[in-house]
Design a protein around this motif. Sequence first.
Motif, mmCIF file in Angstrom:
data_model
loop_
_atom_site.group_PDB
_atom_site.id
_atom_site.type_symbol
_atom_site.label_atom_id
_atom_site.label_comp_id
_atom_site.label_asym_id
_atom_site.label_seq_id
_atom_site.Cartn_x
_atom_site.Cartn_y
_atom_site.Cartn_z
ATOM 1 N N ASP A 59 85.016 -40.296 45.247
ATOM 2 C CA ASP A 59 85.713 -40.082 46.693
ATOM 3 C C ASP A 59 85.320 -41.322 47.560
ATOM 4 N N TYR A 60 86.331 -42.208 47.647
ATOM 5 C CA TYR A 60 86.070 -43.314 48.659
ATOM 6 C C TYR A 60 87.269 -43.591 49.699
ATOM 7 N N THR A 61 87.717 -42.216 50.071
ATOM 8 C CA THR A 61 88.879 -41.992 51.166
ATOM 9 C C THR A 61 88.411 -40.980 52.328
ATOM 10 N N SER A 62 87.694 -39.976 51.938
ATOM 11 C CA SER A 62 87.307 -38.943 52.785
ATOM 12 C C SER A 62 86.572 -39.493 54.136
ATOM 13 N N GLU A 103 84.875 -32.403 43.064
ATOM 14 C CA GLU A 103 85.725 -33.451 42.836
ATOM 15 C C GLU A 103 84.980 -34.834 43.636
ATOM 16 N N THR A 104 84.142 -34.621 44.255
ATOM 17 C CA THR A 104 83.415 -35.885 44.827
ATOM 18 C C THR A 104 82.885 -36.761 43.879
ATOM 19 N N ILE A 118 84.972 -51.296 48.341
ATOM 20 C CA ILE A 118 84.399 -50.392 47.387
ATOM 21 C C ILE A 118 85.477 -49.427 46.969
ATOM 22 N N LYS A 119 86.523 -49.076 47.789
ATOM 23 C CA LYS A 119 87.631 -48.296 47.342
ATOM 24 C C LYS A 119 88.359 -49.227 46.322
ATOM 25 N N GLU A 120 88.716 -50.311 46.593
ATOM 26 C CA GLU A 120 89.510 -51.254 45.787
ATOM 27 C C GLU A 120 88.929 -51.396 44.219
ATOM 28 N N THR A 121 87.742 -51.389 44.385
ATOM 29 C CA THR A 121 86.798 -52.029 43.063
ATOM 30 C C THR A 121 87.122 -50.633 42.367
ATOM 31 N N LEU A 152 83.579 -50.810 53.267
ATOM 32 C CA LEU A 152 83.042 -49.537 52.955
ATOM 33 C C LEU A 152 84.054 -48.235 53.250
ATOM 34 N N PRO A 153 83.568 -47.380 52.590
ATOM 35 C CA PRO A 153 84.621 -46.022 52.605
ATOM 36 C C PRO A 153 84.261 -45.506 53.852
ATOM 37 N N PRO A 154 85.260 -44.792 54.377
ATOM 38 C CA PRO A 154 85.134 -44.140 55.909
ATOM 39 C C PRO A 154 83.892 -43.275 55.877
ATOM 40 N N TRP A 155 83.019 -42.742 54.861
ATOM 41 C CA TRP A 155 82.145 -41.832 55.272
ATOM 42 C C TRP A 155 80.868 -42.758 55.350
ATOM 43 N N ALA A 156 80.997 -44.065 55.135
ATOM 44 C CA ALA A 156 79.657 -44.710 55.433
ATOM 45 C C ALA A 156 79.629 -45.284 56.761
#
Length: 848
Positions: free
Chosen positions: A336-339, A348-349, A422-425, A473-477
């Motif tokens: 999960d790199y969108t939450s 699901e994570t 991170i998300k694109e990779t 970075l993802p939104p959670w970082a």
Amino acid sequence: MAFGGEGSDQQKERFSLLLLDPGEIYFEDFGVFYYTHGLTEEEAIRRKTRGRIKMCSKSVVFDPQDVMLPMLKFPLRSCTAIEKWQGPVTSRINATGNVILIESSQVYQMKEGNIVAPYVFKKKKEKYLFSLNFVMIEDVLPQMQQLLRASTLTAADQNSMIAAIVQSRQARVPFNTSWLETLYEKIVVEMVGDKIDPLVVNPGRIMITSSRLYFQPFNNIDPYPVLKIKLSDIKRIVKRRFLLRQVGVEIFCSEDGLKSDLFLTLKEQELRDQLYDSIVTQPDVALAETGQENATLRWQSGVMSNFDYLMYLNNMADRSFNDLTQYPVFPWVVADYTSANLDLSRPETYRDLSKPIGALNPERLHRTLERYHDMPDPKFMYGSHYSTPGYVVYYLVRVAPEYMLCLQNGRFDQPDRMFLSIKETWNNVLTGASDVKELIPEFYQTSGQFLVNAQHLKLGTRQDGTKAEDVELPPWAADHDDFVQKCREALESDYVSSRLHEWIDLIFGYKQRGEASENAYNVFYHLTYEGAVDLDSITDPNERLSLEAQIMEFGQTPKQLFHGPHPQRFQQSPGTKDSVLMGSGGQSESLRTNATDSSTRVPMMKSCHLAALWEGREGLKPVYEHKLHKDTVTAVRLAPSGKTIFSVSQDSLMKMYSLEEQRQQRSISISNMALSSCQVMADSKTLIIGSWDNNVYVYSVEYGHILDTVLAHDDAVSCIQYRDGLLVSASWDSTVKLWESKIGGGAKKQQLQLSAELDHDSGVVCACMDAGNTRVASGTEDGTLYIWSVESQYVLSRHPLHTGSIHAVSFSPEGQRVLTCGADHYLRVLDVTTGTEVCAKDLEEPLR
């Protein structure tokens, strides 16, 4: 971790072995003055530059004393002359007759202003003058000229000649016993070996005494003349593979250290074993206990963390921070790199650890298996690997930019292909045609500095106009440090702890090989496995060099540690695993449905003048019929002379058939893998051949051998076309590459110079140039046709024409229309200017 904290230890001078080709040897340097050629003598003397000239096995490097000036690297293959300068009798520059002239068609300018940046390539034939300050020209010039002669040979012969030069020089350099720590040390063994660092091989002399280990480099590149390690400080010593050969030994002076103190390789396994035994049998050596069963038990009981256990397994499986071909490998854990918030309590994570990266996306796996079943033996599912030198420097370019420049001949990767998000990779390893890379330890135990462009490197500008800087970075970082910390929390979570054994089975265990690996969709190219090839038994130097290059490029599968299922750490909660698999499968099924719905929106046209021609195909009668190959014929070409037919096949053979004599004249094994494509040059004497081993080969019919081998792609070469000095190659790695060349007859080594790389969203099956070499059409596995401009290297248009793969594409003679055919039975004709489909015919059979 491999590159962190090294800045304080780096030598002050700019020159390093990373400025050379991987594996290139640096011999020695000499103090010189550099004079600009072509100026008046007074002006040349006024502008002279003091520095040192470095003599290396494949290049000469000038390092100016003024760090604001660029270093100059002269590749020997670009040098047309290295000789004594015959200046005017009255010349003050040549007063001592100690001036070397280097004439080169190309020079690399490096680290101007002492800043790490892509090299500047100056392609112009020029002369350079260097006057030697403290040594006679007779002591320098013959050695340079010998290396220059070696550069004119084939790669294998050049390496053989360099090896002979190295051996001769090493024999003349004894160990300097004045560096022994005490007079009472007893010499146990002395031998020659190499010190291994990432992308660097530095030869020297090894000595074991009763109390210490010494390594004396043959050159002055290291900040110390001799490296010394007390035997009593050695806590671990591990036998290692290097390039799939059991010739390495790695020494640790810390029981739990991740980075070793010394990695050495010897020429033969017997010498390695002799060195190992000489160390471990000394009374001062007390090694720490490293029993595998004990470590597994400690991990099962929770005494050892998941991170430490994975590091332990990597170490036992020959993974080393000193060897980028065997860098420690870690799993993607988070999916999960969108939450906005990372919820580690949700199944699901997490990524499904029971499957390799290549099997996480059912749609991509389906395409992979179709290709796998059609392959000849030895089969593989993935043409790339989960850990290669390229992937390591991809992640670490911001903290170790010189490693990427070393790997990529002085260039950073294209900005849109770099590690930017991170998300694109993550999305790319799920959907990319040949991207199955896992992670590295830095994602789980660093400050996250590898994600930050702290050195302000000029990494380029993306196609959308944004500059490549820090990794997104993802939104959670909250920041890079928080990202790594949360990744570590996920790695150590109960969910991952209860499933980590499944990933260990894939990478280090029983699902790594054999039938279990096939059932787990975990089969890689055979050369990546230990024991797949015995390099020492290969006597052909060209074949051995080719295999070594493939091993370097493809990466290496870890040593197999477990031959049965790995024990689980904690009891798995009932139902949890199933819910994750159903959630993952549901998402992929939705994506597949959307893709199908999108691709079926294709105009259906009934009128087509090709219908009658196709319906009359039953009237075609064969004139000649000859069975030459044992497997699928992938390309047949008639020589321009009209007298000879060339064919290539999945049986890896190229056949030459004479129409005049009605017999086979030649059968050549070009590669260890299937051949996909072939082109015949206008002189009928030279062939260009594409292969599933990622290489493009240039073969001389006249001289009967391969003139050149170019590692062209990261996956199989699916198609090639050559016209008027331009070669187009397509690949399953989702790229089309353009190469400049002047290929013709003769026995000289041919060269292909990469000029452009065109990226696609899926694997490329076919490509074609128009008659003027101004446009390239390419067809992909997902049924999309791309039209590219050769001059600007941008896509002019893209058209989702087919459902399923496009098998062939061709321009009409005047270049205004493009014909395509594919797996959906359709033949389609597209007007290039308007983008209008002018003809579509369902011919009821798959067309190739």
